[in-house]
Design an enzyme around this catalytic site. Sequence first.
Site, PDB file in Angstrom:
ATOM      1  N   HIS A   1      -4.910  34.643 -13.883  1.00 28.77           N
ATOM      2  CA  HIS A   1      -5.272  35.957 -14.436  1.00 28.77           C
ATOM      3  C   HIS A   1      -4.384  37.048 -13.838  1.00 28.77           C
ATOM      4  O   HIS A   1      -3.870  37.911 -14.565  1.00 28.77           O
ATOM      5  CB  HIS A   1      -6.749  36.236 -14.136  1.00 28.77           C
ATOM      6  CG  HIS A   1      -7.186  37.645 -14.397  1.00 28.77           C
ATOM      7  ND1 HIS A   1      -7.852  38.024 -15.542  1.00 28.77           N
ATOM      8  CD2 HIS A   1      -7.061  38.779 -13.651  1.00 28.77           C
ATOM      9  CE1 HIS A   1      -8.102  39.320 -15.492  1.00 28.77           C
ATOM     10  NE2 HIS A   1      -7.646  39.801 -14.350  1.00 28.77           N
ATOM     11  N   GLU A   2      -4.198  37.024 -12.526  1.00 30.15           N
ATOM     12  CA  GLU A   2      -3.374  38.052 -11.880  1.00 30.15           C
ATOM     13  C   GLU A   2      -1.914  37.944 -12.312  1.00 30.15           C
ATOM     14  O   GLU A   2      -1.235  38.959 -12.508  1.00 30.15           O
ATOM     15  CB  GLU A   2      -3.498  37.947 -10.356  1.00 30.15           C
ATOM     16  CG  GLU A   2      -4.900  38.193  -9.819  1.00 30.15           C
ATOM     17  CD  GLU A   2      -5.501  39.509 -10.299  1.00 30.15           C
ATOM     18  OE1 GLU A   2      -4.733  40.461 -10.555  1.00 30.15           O
ATOM     19  OE2 GLU A   2      -6.732  39.587 -10.442  1.00 30.15           O
TER      20      GLU A   2
ATOM     21  N   HIS B   1      -1.405  39.600 -15.572  1.00 32.34           N
ATOM     22  CA  HIS B   1      -1.190  41.045 -15.420  1.00 32.34           C
ATOM     23  C   HIS B   1       0.286  41.337 -15.144  1.00 32.34           C
ATOM     24  O   HIS B   1       0.857  42.287 -15.684  1.00 32.34           O
ATOM     25  CB  HIS B   1      -2.030  41.589 -14.262  1.00 32.34           C
ATOM     26  CG  HIS B   1      -3.440  41.936 -14.627  1.00 32.34           C
ATOM     27  ND1 HIS B   1      -3.755  42.756 -15.680  1.00 32.34           N
ATOM     28  CD2 HIS B   1      -4.629  41.584 -14.049  1.00 32.34           C
ATOM     29  CE1 HIS B   1      -5.075  42.896 -15.753  1.00 32.34           C
ATOM     30  NE2 HIS B   1      -5.622  42.192 -14.782  1.00 32.34           N
TER      31      HIS B   1
ATOM     32  N   GLU C   1      -7.769  44.065 -19.168  1.00 31.14           N
ATOM     33  CA  GLU C   1      -8.503  42.972 -18.525  1.00 31.14           C
ATOM     34  C   GLU C   1      -8.746  41.826 -19.505  1.00 31.14           C
ATOM     35  O   GLU C   1      -8.595  40.657 -19.158  1.00 31.14           O
ATOM     36  CB  GLU C   1      -9.831  43.478 -17.952  1.00 31.14           C
ATOM     37  CG  GLU C   1      -9.715  44.244 -16.652  1.00 31.14           C
ATOM     38  CD  GLU C   1      -9.040  43.438 -15.554  1.00 31.14           C
ATOM     39  OE1 GLU C   1      -9.434  42.280 -15.313  1.00 31.14           O
ATOM     40  OE2 GLU C   1      -8.098  43.968 -14.943  1.00 31.14           O
TER      41      GLU C   1
END
Length: 285
Positions: free
Chosen positions: A131-132, A135, A202
């Site tokens: 997930h990071e 980003h 997100e």
Amino acid sequence: MFNWVKTAMLMAAITALFIVIGGMIGGSRGMTIALLIALGMNFFSYWFSDKMVLRMYNAQEVDETTAPQFYRMVRELATRANLPMPRVYLIDESQPNAFATGRNPEHAAVAATTGILRVLSEREMRGVMAHELAHVKHRDILISTISATMAGAISALANFAMFFGGRDENGRPANPIAGIAVALLAPIAGALIQMAISRAREFEADRGGAQISGDPQALASALDKIHRYASGIPFQTAEEHPATAQMMIMNPLSGGGLQNLFSTHPATEERIARLMEMARTGRFD
């Protein structure tokens, strides 16, 4: 594509709001000054925000010798995502949380708390770091930095307008009631725009992270566990610097009421539901 268009429109709106308040304070000259200030603040944020945030959280850089399992996990996921290897940091905090920072994929860093490493399984941790890295891949760090900077600047300018008044185009004192109204409503509008930007990013990072790891269910399980643990464990540094809350995978702030109303994170239940649908269908669009 729609999310990127929406994000661009929101970024334009928050910049326009900043310039309008500058105009209320000093007419056309105030608008020009506000634009120059916005550009200067964003330039500074672009180049130095990662260093400031990592120092703020007393993050310690690790490598293959100091945190071998964690470091290798990030390296493997970065390879899967076709990204350069980011710098890897640990934060000595009990609350499970993580974030990414850096101005672009070539100058990125990922950070995790010691609490998240204790709470999550290796599979769940892979979901979080994917997930990071999503980003990083989507360049969300730049977007979130600019939106946070602009929202803070709007609040500061609005306070200035309320206490010192403004001028119209002819240099005459502006309507004081209108000035007070703008001073009260502009920060709320700025916060709402920032919230909308962050929530959209997100969802995109959840989707992108699921693609990178190939395991949306792992991220869903991690979010559920982080949500349950984080709510009962204070994160002092985040409480002292609430503008950084939007960077985290889960809202680290403990306050309720208006703080939850203006949360920069989508509802955890909705994020989990979307991820479980991806796991069920095998589709990430």
